[in-house]
Structure formats: C-alpha cells, structure tokens
Design a protein around this motif. Structure first.
Motif, PDB file in Angstrom:
ATOM      1  N   PRO A 291      24.554  31.158  38.647  1.00 30.83           N
ATOM      2  CA  PRO A 291      23.975  31.402  37.330  1.00 30.83           C
ATOM      3  C   PRO A 291      22.776  32.358  37.324  1.00 30.83           C
ATOM      4  O   PRO A 291      22.185  32.586  36.276  1.00 30.83           O
ATOM      5  CB  PRO A 291      23.577  30.007  36.841  1.00 30.83           C
ATOM      6  N   THR A 292      22.463  32.938  38.460  1.00 22.71           N
ATOM      7  CA  THR A 292      21.400  33.950  38.480  1.00 22.71           C
ATOM      8  C   THR A 292      21.985  35.353  38.339  1.00 22.71           C
ATOM      9  O   THR A 292      21.245  36.316  38.247  1.00 22.71           O
ATOM     10  CB  THR A 292      20.576  33.864  39.781  1.00 22.71           C
ATOM     11  N   THR A 293      23.324  35.467  38.339  1.00 20.94           N
ATOM     12  CA  THR A 293      23.978  36.768  38.153  1.00 20.94           C
ATOM     13  C   THR A 293      24.887  36.693  36.933  1.00 20.94           C
ATOM     14  O   THR A 293      25.456  35.652  36.627  1.00 20.94           O
ATOM     15  CB  THR A 293      24.831  37.167  39.380  1.00 20.94           C
ATOM     16  N   LYS A 294      25.020  37.825  36.241  1.00 26.09           N
ATOM     17  CA  LYS A 294      25.841  37.820  35.038  1.00 26.09           C
ATOM     18  C   LYS A 294      27.316  37.684  35.393  1.00 26.09           C
ATOM     19  O   LYS A 294      27.747  38.062  36.474  1.00 26.09           O
ATOM     20  CB  LYS A 294      25.601  39.068  34.196  1.00 26.09           C
ATOM     21  N   MET A 295      28.077  37.125  34.460  1.00 26.75           N
ATOM     22  CA  MET A 295      29.506  36.987  34.651  1.00 26.75           C
ATOM     23  C   MET A 295      30.110  38.385  34.582  1.00 26.75           C
ATOM     24  O   MET A 295      29.908  39.097  33.607  1.00 26.75           O
ATOM     25  CB  MET A 295      30.105  36.092  33.560  1.00 26.75           C
ATOM     26  N   SER A 296      30.818  38.770  35.636  1.00 28.48           N
ATOM     27  CA  SER A 296      31.321  40.135  35.720  1.00 28.48           C
ATOM     28  C   SER A 296      32.672  40.164  36.415  1.00 28.48           C
ATOM     29  O   SER A 296      32.836  39.569  37.478  1.00 28.48           O
ATOM     30  CB  SER A 296      30.329  41.003  36.490  1.00 28.48           C
ATOM     31  N   LYS A 297      33.613  40.892  35.824  1.00 29.00           N
ATOM     32  CA  LYS A 297      34.934  41.002  36.448  1.00 29.00           C
ATOM     33  C   LYS A 297      34.875  41.774  37.751  1.00 29.00           C
ATOM     34  O   LYS A 297      35.754  41.647  38.594  1.00 29.00           O
ATOM     35  CB  LYS A 297      35.930  41.647  35.495  1.00 29.00           C
ATOM     36  N   SER A 298      33.839  42.570  37.949  1.00 32.93           N
ATOM     37  CA  SER A 298      33.730  43.357  39.173  1.00 32.93           C
ATOM     38  C   SER A 298      33.093  42.586  40.332  1.00 32.93           C
ATOM     39  O   SER A 298      33.044  43.081  41.447  1.00 32.93           O
ATOM     40  CB  SER A 298      32.937  44.642  38.912  1.00 32.93           C
ATOM     41  N   ASP A 299      32.628  41.371  40.065  1.00 29.06           N
ATOM     42  CA  ASP A 299      32.030  40.542  41.112  1.00 29.06           C
ATOM     43  C   ASP A 299      33.145  39.889  41.920  1.00 29.06           C
ATOM     44  O   ASP A 299      33.671  38.852  41.542  1.00 29.06           O
ATOM     45  CB  ASP A 299      31.112  39.485  40.506  1.00 29.06           C
ATOM     46  N   THR A 300      33.509  40.489  43.018  1.00 29.27           N
ATOM     47  CA  THR A 300      34.624  39.994  43.830  1.00 29.27           C
ATOM     48  C   THR A 300      34.253  38.765  44.655  1.00 29.27           C
ATOM     49  O   THR A 300      35.129  38.054  45.139  1.00 29.27           O
ATOM     50  CB  THR A 300      35.150  41.095  44.766  1.00 29.27           C
ATOM     51  N   ARG A 301      32.964  38.479  44.801  1.00 29.55           N
ATOM     52  CA  ARG A 301      32.536  37.326  45.608  1.00 29.55           C
ATOM     53  C   ARG A 301      32.666  36.011  44.857  1.00 29.55           C
ATOM     54  O   ARG A 301      32.874  34.970  45.461  1.00 29.55           O
ATOM     55  CB  ARG A 301      31.074  37.493  46.033  1.00 29.55           C
ATOM     56  N   ASN A 302      32.517  36.041  43.543  1.00 31.12           N
ATOM     57  CA  ASN A 302      32.452  34.812  42.757  1.00 31.12           C
ATOM     58  C   ASN A 302      33.477  34.773  41.626  1.00 31.12           C
ATOM     59  O   ASN A 302      33.143  34.475  40.490  1.00 31.12           O
ATOM     60  CB  ASN A 302      31.043  34.651  42.162  1.00 31.12           C
ATOM     61  N   GLN A 303      34.730  35.047  41.915  1.00 29.11           N
ATOM     62  CA  GLN A 303      35.751  35.064  40.864  1.00 29.11           C
ATOM     63  C   GLN A 303      35.977  33.689  40.246  1.00 29.11           C
ATOM     64  O   GLN A 303      36.389  33.597  39.097  1.00 29.11           O
ATOM     65  CB  GLN A 303      37.065  35.635  41.407  1.00 29.11           C
TER      66      GLN A 303
END
Length: 93
Positions: free
Chosen positions: A14-26
């Motif tokens: 929850p310290t990073t925005k929800m992003s489709k490009s975030d491959t670590r936290n799908q």
C-alpha cells in the motif's frame, strides 16, 4: 462508481500505487476484466496490520477505506459510518 480524489494503492504494497506495469505485485492489482472471484481473492489477501483499526493514517487501512467508499460512492466519512459495526479486517474485506 468513480473513485475521485484518491489514489488507489497496491493491495499487497500500500505504499505504491496500483499499476498494471508493476510486475512484482500483480496479486495487489485489480483489473477491470478480473472476474468477481479473482477480485474477492485479491481483496481478501490485501495487506493489513495485525491489530484491527480503522485508523486512516495506516496506508493499508486507508487504501481499503478509499476502495470501499469509492465502490459505494459515499465518501470516506460516510463509509466509516456504514461500517461502524465491523470489528475485524476479514469483515472489512
């Protein structure tokens, strides 16, 4: 409903925005085309603290409150009144 004014954060970090490009936290990203069971599973696995609180200064709690308020289109303060009976994170999720 449209969630305005609040950035929706990653459910797993929850310290990073929800992003489709975030491959670590799908698992922390909810997609428009996710089926209902997948969305429920991702929400149930959302990071929360160990002790139940509705303290908006906690990033994970704030994120869940923003999502809930946006889904009900009612604002965070009204959402807090709606969920005043909730006594655990599992009930909130």
């Amino acid at each position: 409903p449209v969630i305005l004014g609040n950035r929706i954060m990653n459910l797993r970090d929850p310290t990073t925005k929800m992003s489709k490009s975030d491959t670590r936290n799908q698992e922390g990203v909810v997609y428009i085309l996710d089926d209902p069971d997948t969305v429920v599973r991702k929400l149930r696995k959302a990071v929360t603290g160990t002790e139940f609180t509705l303290d908006c200064s906690t990033p994970s709690v704030s994120n869940l409150l923003n999502i809930g308020a946006g889904l009900l289109d009612c604002g965070r303060e009204n959402f807090l009144r709606i969920i005043s009976h909730v006594s655990s994170f599992s009930q909130l999720k």
